[in-house]
Design a protein around this motif. Sequence first.
Motif, PDB file in Angstrom:
ATOM      1  N   ASP A 262      32.794  36.665  47.111  1.00  0.00           N
ATOM      2  CA  ASP A 262      33.870  35.426  46.616  1.00  0.00           C
ATOM      3  C   ASP A 262      35.457  35.305  45.240  1.00  0.00           C
ATOM      4  N   LEU A 263      35.260  34.358  45.031  1.00  0.00           N
ATOM      5  CA  LEU A 263      36.772  33.780  44.163  1.00  0.00           C
ATOM      6  C   LEU A 263      36.686  34.685  43.391  1.00  0.00           C
ATOM      7  N   GLN A 264      35.176  34.953  42.896  1.00  0.00           N
ATOM      8  CA  GLN A 264      35.579  35.761  41.064  1.00  0.00           C
ATOM      9  C   GLN A 264      35.587  36.718  41.249  1.00  0.00           C
ATOM     10  N   ASP A 265      34.557  37.357  41.703  1.00  0.00           N
ATOM     11  CA  ASP A 265      34.662  38.559  42.413  1.00  0.00           C
ATOM     12  C   ASP A 265      36.142  39.485  43.089  1.00  0.00           C
ATOM     13  N   LEU A 266      36.587  38.355  42.911  1.00  0.00           N
ATOM     14  CA  LEU A 266      37.872  38.874  43.377  1.00  0.00           C
ATOM     15  C   LEU A 266      38.897  38.910  42.500  1.00  0.00           C
ATOM     16  N   MET A 267      38.712  38.430  41.160  1.00  0.00           N
ATOM     17  CA  MET A 267      39.231  38.613  40.377  1.00  0.00           C
ATOM     18  C   MET A 267      38.633  39.170  39.191  1.00  0.00           C
ATOM     19  N   SER A 268      37.470  40.149  39.287  1.00  0.00           N
ATOM     20  CA  SER A 268      37.014  41.060  38.074  1.00  0.00           C
ATOM     21  C   SER A 268      37.440  42.023  38.561  1.00  0.00           C
ATOM     22  N   LYS A 269      37.387  42.065  40.615  1.00  0.00           N
ATOM     23  CA  LYS A 269      37.729  43.438  40.648  1.00  0.00           C
ATOM     24  C   LYS A 269      39.262  43.922  40.288  1.00  0.00           C
TER      25      LYS A 269
END
Length: 113
Positions: free
Chosen positions: A102-109
């Motif tokens: 999800d978008l939050q996962d993308l941002m954290s990665k």
Amino acid sequence: MTNTIELWKKILCCGLKRSSSRVDRVAQGYVRVYVGKQEFPCKFEVEANYLNHPLFENLLELSSEEFGYSYDGALRIACEIDLFKYLLDLLKSRNPAAHYMDLQDLMSKFNDR
């Protein structure tokens, strides 16, 4: 739901405006996107099929909160340019893990790089 329908109507119109200048034309199968919150955002031309990807859809929803659903020749994406480039690289790699992110996962990665 109505906002999403309005967004898709605007997306489908992208590239249909004709320009007499070769510079203003977008290649068939691509969509012009302006990225960044700055006064002069960065211009990208991305594959139109990326618009169907869940991560891209989430980014468009987030951007609608920032810019609304107005449309003036190209989509506006409200995120960091480097984050958008990271998303494009991920989509170009055809990495199957991107479909479960999800978008939050993308941002954290992106921030962990």
